[in-house]
Design an enzyme around this catalytic site. Sequence first.
Site, mmCIF file in Angstrom:
data_model
loop_
_atom_site.group_PDB
_atom_site.id
_atom_site.type_symbol
_atom_site.label_atom_id
_atom_site.label_comp_id
_atom_site.label_asym_id
_atom_site.label_seq_id
_atom_site.Cartn_x
_atom_site.Cartn_y
_atom_site.Cartn_z
ATOM 1 N N LYS A 1 -13.985 -29.386 -59.412
ATOM 2 C CA LYS A 1 -13.897 -28.776 -60.039
ATOM 3 C C LYS A 1 -12.895 -27.888 -60.117
ATOM 4 C CE LYS A 1 -18.426 -28.169 -57.063
ATOM 5 N NZ LYS A 1 -18.055 -29.204 -55.355
ATOM 6 N N ASP B 1 -4.443 -23.750 -71.116
ATOM 7 C CA ASP B 1 -3.047 -23.697 -72.130
ATOM 8 C C ASP B 1 -2.252 -24.527 -70.993
ATOM 9 O OD1 ASP B 1 -4.361 -23.309 -74.652
ATOM 10 O OD2 ASP B 1 -3.783 -21.263 -73.753
ATOM 11 N N HIS C 1 -22.176 -21.417 -49.526
ATOM 12 C CA HIS C 1 -21.803 -22.424 -50.005
ATOM 13 C C HIS C 1 -19.897 -22.200 -49.960
ATOM 14 C CE1 HIS C 1 -21.107 -25.541 -53.716
ATOM 15 N NE2 HIS C 1 -21.791 -26.070 -52.978
ATOM 16 N N LYS D 1 -16.034 -22.774 -49.633
ATOM 17 C CA LYS D 1 -15.471 -24.067 -48.509
ATOM 18 C C LYS D 1 -13.928 -23.763 -48.449
ATOM 19 C CE LYS D 1 -17.923 -26.603 -52.466
ATOM 20 N NZ LYS D 1 -19.374 -26.674 -50.864
ATOM 21 N N ASP E 1 -4.429 -19.494 -38.157
ATOM 22 C CA ASP E 1 -3.317 -18.850 -38.199
ATOM 23 C C ASP E 1 -2.520 -17.962 -38.734
ATOM 24 O OD1 ASP E 1 -3.240 -20.116 -34.976
ATOM 25 O OD2 ASP E 1 -1.485 -21.579 -35.686
#
Length: 481
Positions: A225, A230, A399, A401, A406
Amino acid sequence: MFDWNQFSGWFYFAFVITAIPVAIMIILEKRSPYKTAAWILALILLPIFGVLFYLVFGQEYRKRKMFSVRGLKGLKELRRVSTQQLRQFEQSVQQKEVADHQNLIRLMLNSSYALLTTGNQTKILVNGENTFEALLEAIESAKHHIHLEYYIFANDVIGTRFKELLLKKRAEGVEVRIIVDDVGSWELPKKFYRELRKSGIEIYPFMEVRFPRLTSKVNYRNHRKIVVIDGKTGFIGGVNIADHYLKGHPKAGPWYDMHLKIEGDAVATLQIIFAADWYFVSQQNIVGRKYFSVFTEAPGTPIQICAGGPDYDWEGIAQAFFAAIINAKKRVYIVTPYLMPPAEMLMALKTAALSQVDVRIIIPEKSDARLSKWCTFSYVEELLEAGVRIYLFKAGFIHSKYMLVDDGFSTIGTSNFDFRSFETNFEANAFMYSREFSSELEGHFFNDLKNSEEVNLKIWQQRPGLYKLRESLAHVVAPMF
């Protein structure tokens, strides 16, 4: 009169001449022993059909080139710059977070030519409403070009809103290029394509799957995705263009997700990924300063954009995840809708936890995919026994991700923590080297924890036997899809 003996003889003969060669092919591909065993078991238990199933879903393309990028201008330049960065790395490192993760940065430079950029400003976008608002605002402001690449582009309310704005910008003279995955966006009508193309918008489906041309490539999907405006503003994350990112899932409830807006040098590396995919679908090169700005090396968040998929020789994103986890000293926080790690990633998580690293993972209690949910749950007990803390998100379907390791390393992108994203799909992730960014992302993690419930090992082990059986079956079957 039907002769059963003759039929069984012919059936056995057909099974032998098809299953044995396919089994040899699977063994010669040298994939993981787990996957090899699963496919051979399918061949035995599903005579003839197992062979057909393998030919459609099972062939390994990573070690073969799915497509050639020899004609892609700029690829040699990308390799040259990445090699130059590797050589000059030690002299150019100044920021502590970057110096602390030199091995990870070198890894992604070598595996995916993932250039390190420093002149970046970032904004974390939570959920569909905030993401779509930022995307529409950026598209409205476009002056030269708009590049979109999505797994799902739906012909619904939000999809129509995007389409109308893109038509408006094209009428203003802005170049518009769109890539949609052919399987993820299967429901897009031909009228949708015709309307955009008639107005001068270029749109291509990625790796079309049509009968009778149905091949195993149906299994290798473009899950990226990416949006580039520009050459200066970019977006990456988990949000596709579809109404359910606003309205939620009918069975799983409200939809929770995360996206990332980037302004600065890293946008050029997002553009490189889009340009490679555009060359594949259209055989057209995207080149020039109007698309690729000169790197400024200005102050800002250090970022590497790493691509992964069958178009790369190495599993760059998976290798980066593995290296980060195995080298963690304090904490590893992961949020993923699907927890189906390959064996080496599972070992990394358990090793970190057994080393007394604080490993916590948030997964959804309810899911949009039943088989994936059961397979995800099949890993919970093993991880809990090693000391990994698992949380079930209960406020809807999460959903998002992302991962933090650390104090100064984090990643947001399109890759789930599962074998499909790590080994099969075309993916892209942004890797950030910044204490400030990690601290902000950690705040989102603890907000997600407030909507989650920690899994207790003893209570989990007491669940009905039917649950355990279906999860065990999903554990075997899911890697084949």
